[in-house]
Design a protein around this motif. Sequence first.
Motif, short mmCIF file in Angstrom:
data_model
loop_
_atom_site.label_atom_id
_atom_site.label_comp_id
_atom_site.label_asym_id
_atom_site.label_seq_id
_atom_site.Cartn_x
_atom_site.Cartn_y
_atom_site.Cartn_z
N ILE A 116 -1.71 74.48 -7.94
CA ILE A 116 -2.08 73.37 -9.06
C ILE A 116 -2.37 72.12 -8.36
CG2 ILE A 116 -0.49 74.53 -10.92
CD1 ILE A 116 1.52 72.30 -10.28
N SER A 117 -3.36 71.39 -9.15
CA SER A 117 -3.55 70.08 -8.64
C SER A 117 -3.92 68.98 -10.03
CB SER A 117 -5.04 70.16 -7.66
OG SER A 117 -5.15 68.83 -7.28
N GLU A 118 -3.70 67.94 -9.74
CA GLU A 118 -3.99 66.87 -10.67
C GLU A 118 -5.00 65.85 -9.72
OE1 GLU A 118 -1.97 62.91 -13.02
OE2 GLU A 118 -0.97 64.02 -11.38
N THR A 119 -6.23 65.94 -10.16
CA THR A 119 -7.17 65.18 -9.25
C THR A 119 -8.50 64.56 -10.13
OG1 THR A 119 -8.38 65.12 -7.17
CG2 THR A 119 -8.40 67.08 -8.43
N TYR A 120 -9.35 63.94 -9.27
CA TYR A 120 -10.68 63.66 -9.77
C TYR A 120 -11.56 64.65 -8.77
CZ TYR A 120 -8.58 60.13 -12.76
OH TYR A 120 -7.97 59.48 -13.52
N GLU A 121 -11.17 65.17 -7.90
CA GLU A 121 -12.17 65.78 -6.99
C GLU A 121 -12.57 67.03 -7.18
OE1 GLU A 121 -9.67 64.04 -2.85
OE2 GLU A 121 -9.09 66.20 -3.85
N THR A 122 -13.68 67.41 -6.67
CA THR A 122 -14.24 68.93 -7.07
C THR A 122 -13.40 70.08 -6.75
OG1 THR A 122 -15.26 69.20 -4.80
CG2 THR A 122 -16.67 67.90 -6.18
N GLU A 123 -13.78 71.26 -7.16
CA GLU A 123 -13.05 72.25 -7.03
C GLU A 123 -13.07 72.72 -5.42
OE1 GLU A 123 -17.25 73.53 -7.53
OE2 GLU A 123 -15.93 72.42 -8.43
N LEU A 124 -14.08 72.22 -4.56
CA LEU A 124 -14.01 72.56 -3.27
C LEU A 124 -13.31 71.58 -2.35
CD1 LEU A 124 -17.85 73.85 -2.47
CD2 LEU A 124 -15.59 74.97 -2.99
N GLU A 125 -13.30 70.41 -2.75
CA GLU A 125 -12.38 69.40 -2.23
C GLU A 125 -10.94 69.65 -2.65
OE1 GLU A 125 -14.82 64.94 -2.25
OE2 GLU A 125 -14.29 66.24 -4.19
N THR A 126 -10.54 70.40 -3.57
CA THR A 126 -9.35 70.67 -4.09
C THR A 126 -8.79 71.79 -3.26
OG1 THR A 126 -9.45 70.00 -6.26
CG2 THR A 126 -7.65 71.34 -5.88
N LEU A 127 -9.73 72.79 -3.04
CA LEU A 127 -9.37 73.97 -2.19
C LEU A 127 -9.08 73.40 -0.57
CD1 LEU A 127 -9.34 76.95 -1.54
CD2 LEU A 127 -11.83 76.99 -1.28
N ALA A 128 -9.86 72.33 -0.15
CA ALA A 128 -9.91 72.03 1.30
C ALA A 128 -8.25 71.14 1.22
CB ALA A 128 -10.59 71.01 1.40
N ALA A 129 -7.82 70.47 0.00
CA ALA A 129 -6.44 69.91 0.09
C ALA A 129 -5.44 71.14 -0.04
CB ALA A 129 -6.36 69.16 -0.79
N TRP A 130 -5.68 72.24 -0.54
CA TRP A 130 -4.67 73.16 -0.64
C TRP A 130 -4.74 73.95 0.63
CZ3 TRP A 130 -6.92 75.61 -5.93
CH2 TRP A 130 -6.14 74.90 -7.02
N MET A 131 -5.77 73.97 1.33
CA MET A 131 -5.54 74.70 2.89
C MET A 131 -4.83 73.91 3.64
SD MET A 131 -6.90 77.64 2.50
CE MET A 131 -7.22 78.02 4.33
N ASP A 132 -4.53 72.56 3.40
CA ASP A 132 -4.11 71.70 4.24
C ASP A 132 -2.56 71.45 4.54
OD1 ASP A 132 -6.24 70.67 5.77
OD2 ASP A 132 -6.58 68.66 4.36
N GLU A 133 -2.10 72.39 3.20
CA GLU A 133 -0.60 72.28 2.88
C GLU A 133 -0.25 73.72 3.26
OE1 GLU A 133 1.45 70.05 2.44
OE2 GLU A 133 0.03 68.71 2.60
N PRO A 134 0.92 74.07 3.96
CA PRO A 134 1.25 75.53 4.28
C PRO A 134 1.66 76.26 3.17
CG PRO A 134 2.21 73.89 5.94
CD PRO A 134 1.55 73.04 4.84
N SER A 135 2.31 75.88 2.04
CA SER A 135 2.78 76.51 1.00
C SER A 135 1.54 77.23 0.04
CB SER A 135 3.51 75.82 0.14
OG SER A 135 3.34 74.89 -0.13
N THR A 136 0.57 76.15 -0.09
CA THR A 136 -0.60 76.50 -0.87
C THR A 136 -1.45 77.18 -0.10
OG1 THR A 136 -1.55 74.48 -0.27
CG2 THR A 136 -0.30 74.63 -2.50
N ARG A 137 -1.79 77.10 1.26
CA ARG A 137 -2.59 77.84 2.04
C ARG A 137 -2.04 79.50 2.01
NH1 ARG A 137 -5.65 76.61 6.73
NH2 ARG A 137 -5.98 78.60 7.92
N TRP A 138 -0.66 79.51 2.13
CA TRP A 138 -0.07 80.94 2.03
C TRP A 138 -0.62 81.59 0.71
CZ3 TRP A 138 2.64 83.65 -1.23
CH2 TRP A 138 3.01 85.15 -0.71
N VAL A 139 -0.57 80.94 -0.29
CA VAL A 139 -1.02 81.51 -1.88
C VAL A 139 -2.33 82.03 -1.53
CG1 VAL A 139 -1.56 81.08 -4.06
CG2 VAL A 139 0.76 80.07 -3.05
#
Length: 168
Positions: A116-139
């Motif tokens: 999940i995310s609360e942001t003003y960013e695009t879907e691809l910027e959000t995906l990049a942020a998820w990939m930077d965190e081990p727990s969301t990257r694992w999902v």
Amino acid sequence: MRIISFLVSAMLVLSACTTPAPQIGPDGKPLPRVYNIRAGSKSNIQFRMLDSVNSLRQAAGQGPVALNAKLNAAAATHSRDMSVQNRPWHFGSDGSSPIDRVQRVGYEGRLVGENISETYETELETLAAWMDEPSTRWVILSPDARNMGFDWLQEDNGKIWWTLVMGD
């Protein structure tokens, strides 16, 4: 005279191509730019996210996932609910968990995870942020994932509540 006219025209055209400097907030960081999602672009955004997730999965040696309408519905429900609650978290206002939500929409597989995310960013910027965190990257890269749901709610002020759900 023609050369001067050409140079002036070229300078005007080039000056229109410049990008305005980002506005700076009180913390010295650039303020977020609002990503306005146009009506009718839902499937384009969902498939762009699916393609990006599958590219990341392929690079990590994992098989592709397929977009699943039931998981999309669970993601949409949770995005709306996070907006109503005005907080990004994995539990619904009725106490529901991600497992409850995928069962409610009739998904017959098992929940792998939810990002999940609360942001003003695009879907691809959000995906990049998820990939930077081990727990969301694992999902995203889970070897058990076979299906993906992805949806969001954008508020009038531009804030976006993104939800990505992976199932086996």
